[in-house]
Design a protein around this motif. Structure first.
Motif, short mmCIF file in Angstrom:
data_model
loop_
_atom_site.label_atom_id
_atom_site.label_comp_id
_atom_site.label_asym_id
_atom_site.label_seq_id
_atom_site.Cartn_x
_atom_site.Cartn_y
_atom_site.Cartn_z
N PHE A 63 -5.71 17.28 20.78
CA PHE A 63 -6.81 17.98 20.10
C PHE A 63 -7.57 17.09 19.12
O PHE A 63 -8.61 17.48 18.61
N MET A 64 -7.08 15.87 18.87
CA MET A 64 -7.79 15.04 17.89
C MET A 64 -7.32 13.59 18.01
O MET A 64 -6.19 13.33 18.35
N GLU A 65 -8.25 12.69 17.70
CA GLU A 65 -7.91 11.26 17.69
C GLU A 65 -6.96 10.94 16.54
O GLU A 65 -7.03 11.58 15.48
N ASN A 66 -6.09 9.98 16.76
CA ASN A 66 -5.19 9.53 15.68
C ASN A 66 -5.22 8.00 15.65
O ASN A 66 -4.36 7.34 16.19
N PRO A 67 -6.28 7.43 15.02
CA PRO A 67 -6.36 5.96 15.01
C PRO A 67 -5.33 5.37 14.07
O PRO A 67 -5.18 5.82 12.93
N LEU A 68 -4.59 4.36 14.55
CA LEU A 68 -3.61 3.68 13.70
C LEU A 68 -4.20 2.33 13.28
O LEU A 68 -4.63 1.54 14.12
N VAL A 69 -4.23 2.11 11.98
CA VAL A 69 -4.89 0.92 11.45
C VAL A 69 -3.92 0.13 10.58
O VAL A 69 -2.94 0.68 10.07
N VAL A 70 -4.25 -1.15 10.37
CA VAL A 70 -3.44 -1.95 9.45
C VAL A 70 -4.11 -1.93 8.07
O VAL A 70 -5.32 -2.14 7.96
N VAL A 71 -3.32 -1.63 7.05
CA VAL A 71 -3.88 -1.59 5.70
C VAL A 71 -3.32 -2.72 4.84
O VAL A 71 -2.20 -3.18 5.05
N VAL A 72 -4.16 -3.10 3.86
CA VAL A 72 -3.78 -4.20 2.96
C VAL A 72 -4.11 -3.76 1.53
O VAL A 72 -5.08 -3.05 1.31
N GLY A 73 -3.27 -4.18 0.58
CA GLY A 73 -3.48 -3.80 -0.82
C GLY A 73 -4.35 -4.82 -1.54
O GLY A 73 -4.51 -5.96 -1.10
N ARG A 84 4.24 -10.25 6.32
CA ARG A 84 5.35 -9.30 6.24
C ARG A 84 4.83 -7.88 6.39
O ARG A 84 3.80 -7.52 5.81
N PHE A 85 5.55 -7.07 7.16
CA PHE A 85 5.16 -5.67 7.36
C PHE A 85 6.11 -4.72 6.65
O PHE A 85 7.30 -4.98 6.52
N VAL A 86 5.53 -3.63 6.19
CA VAL A 86 6.32 -2.55 5.62
C VAL A 86 6.33 -1.46 6.69
O VAL A 86 5.28 -1.00 7.13
N LEU A 87 7.55 -1.07 7.12
CA LEU A 87 7.68 -0.16 8.27
C LEU A 87 8.21 1.20 7.89
O LEU A 87 8.98 1.32 6.94
N GLN A 120 13.37 4.33 11.34
CA GLN A 120 13.66 4.48 12.78
C GLN A 120 13.35 5.92 13.17
O GLN A 120 13.67 6.83 12.41
N GLY A 121 12.76 6.13 14.33
CA GLY A 121 12.50 7.50 14.76
C GLY A 121 11.07 7.90 14.47
O GLY A 121 10.59 8.91 14.98
N SER A 122 10.35 7.13 13.66
CA SER A 122 8.96 7.47 13.36
C SER A 122 8.06 7.05 14.53
O SER A 122 8.20 5.95 15.08
N GLY A 123 7.10 7.90 14.88
CA GLY A 123 6.17 7.60 15.98
C GLY A 123 5.27 6.43 15.62
O GLY A 123 4.96 5.57 16.46
N THR A 124 4.87 6.36 14.35
CA THR A 124 3.97 5.28 13.91
C THR A 124 4.69 3.93 14.04
O THR A 124 4.13 2.94 14.49
N ARG A 125 5.96 3.92 13.63
CA ARG A 125 6.74 2.68 13.72
C ARG A 125 6.86 2.22 15.18
O ARG A 125 6.67 1.05 15.49
N THR A 126 7.16 3.18 16.06
CA THR A 126 7.30 2.82 17.47
C THR A 126 6.00 2.22 18.00
O THR A 126 6.01 1.25 18.75
N ALA A 127 4.87 2.78 17.57
CA ALA A 127 3.58 2.27 18.04
C ALA A 127 3.39 0.82 17.61
O ALA A 127 2.92 -0.02 18.38
N LEU A 157 1.09 -0.56 9.23
CA LEU A 157 0.29 0.19 10.20
C LEU A 157 0.45 1.67 9.84
O LEU A 157 1.58 2.17 9.75
N VAL A 158 -0.67 2.33 9.62
CA VAL A 158 -0.60 3.76 9.26
C VAL A 158 -1.67 4.52 10.03
O VAL A 158 -2.64 3.94 10.51
N SER A 159 -1.51 5.84 10.08
CA SER A 159 -2.54 6.67 10.66
C SER A 159 -3.71 6.73 9.68
O SER A 159 -3.51 6.89 8.47
N ALA A 160 -4.94 6.64 10.21
CA ALA A 160 -6.11 6.70 9.34
C ALA A 160 -6.15 8.02 8.56
O ALA A 160 -6.77 8.10 7.50
#
Ligand code: PGA
Length: 304
Positions: A163-173, A194-197, A200-207, A243-246
């Motif tokens: 029902f909706m787009e879920n763009p996953l993007v890389v963010v930086v501070g 270095r990545f912050v994840l 385990q079990g998270s859909g975003t992490r698997t992506a 990597l997080v969902s927008a």
């Protein structure tokens, strides 16, 4: 073999198994403890096998008990579905909606429910937020009316409607050197960061893991946190990229404490799905929520 068990026995068994306690089941069901023990005893006699074992004053499900627990939860859930359905046939308009959403979907799901409830104030609902692994277990036990999740389950016989787009993007501070980078970097360059994840079990992490694997890249010494909120704090503190969902970063982008890093092949374009077990008879309330999400979900969520 013909089983001679009653719904009452099922309800008592389910409660004892859930609490691992006769006393707490008795409290929950407003029965005396001997009444609970009697129901379990009769059930075990009818089945011809022990469902619980007693060890050092504690009770545990036997293997047969475990199997029977899954069955009894499925039956209870189906009875509840049918009850909702019959209520509507009888012209009763209120009902209960039991929604389970992936942690990340919580950033818009509450808003969706709020609008739906405003239109149907007579409906009661419960919303549970959990990660993908637990969503799959609940779906497999046919517990929730509907699930909102990213990647639909591959192993399970389920209906998944996008029902909706879920763009996953890389963010930086802000404190990270890449915050000021204005030209796209390659996925390979991400390997040096270095990545912050998520856990385990998270859909975003698997992506993210799949994105790296497909390109034969490795994640170097990632750090793991259990929620999107902590991940955002960690990225803001300069611990690394994520990597997080927008859908999770609107406020941080407005406040300019996070930026979306331009990376070739990103964002990962995924969809949000409404998911339920194949063959499930949705209650009228669940069906009307389903229609609402499919028709208006994306507009309402993006404006939320
Ligand atoms: P999450 O996201 O499990 O990382 O919260 C949901 C999904 O993308 O499936």
């Amino acid at each position: 073999m013909s089983l001679n068990i009653t719904f009452r026995q099922l309800r008592v068994f389910e409660s004892v198994a859930r609490h691992s306690s006769f006393t707490r089941a008795a409290e929950e069901l407003h029965l005396t403890q001997p009444a609970v023990s009697m129901q379990i005893k009769q059930l075990e006699e009818n089945l011809g096998i022990a469902l619980f074992e007693h060890l050092k004053k504690k009770i545990y499900l036997t293997e047969a008990g475990n199997e029977f627990y899954h069955t009894s939860r499925t039956i209870s859930r189906q009875l509840q579905d049918t009850e909702e359905y019959l209520k509507d046939l009888k012209g009763v308009r209120q009902g209960h909606l039991n929604i389970l959403v992936a942690s990340t979907a919580n950033y818009f799901a509450t808003n969706l429910l709020a609008t739906f409830i405003q239109r149907h104030p007579e409906i009661t609902f419960s919303l549970d937020v959990t990660n993908r692994q637990h969503l799959l277990e609940s779906l497999s036990a046919n517990e929730p009316d509907l699930v909102i999740m990213g990647q639909p389950p591959e192993q399970l016989d389920a209906v998944a409607e996008a029902f909706m787009e879920n763009p996953l993007v890389v963010v930086v501070g802000k404190s990270h050197p890449l915050y000021r980078k204005r030209t796209p970097i390659t996925p390979k360059q991400l390997q040096q960061e270095r990545f912050v994840l998520r856990e385990q079990g998270s859909g975003t992490r698997t992506a993210l893991e799949r994105f790296f694997e497909r390109r034969k890249l490795t994640l170097d010494a990632p750090i793991e946190f259990g929620s999107n909120e902590t991940i955002k704090q960690a990225v803001q503190a300069g611990l690394g990229l994520a990597l997080v969902s927008a859908h999770t970063i609107r406020l941080e982008l407005d406040a300019k404490v996070l930026r979306i890093l331009e990376v070739e092949d990103l964002p990962i374009r995924r969809q949000w799905h409404l998911v339920y077990r194949k063959g499930k008879r949705l209650s009228p309330v669940a069906e009307s929520f389903r229609q609402f999400v499919l028709d208006e979900g994306s507009t309402l969520s993006i404006n939320s």
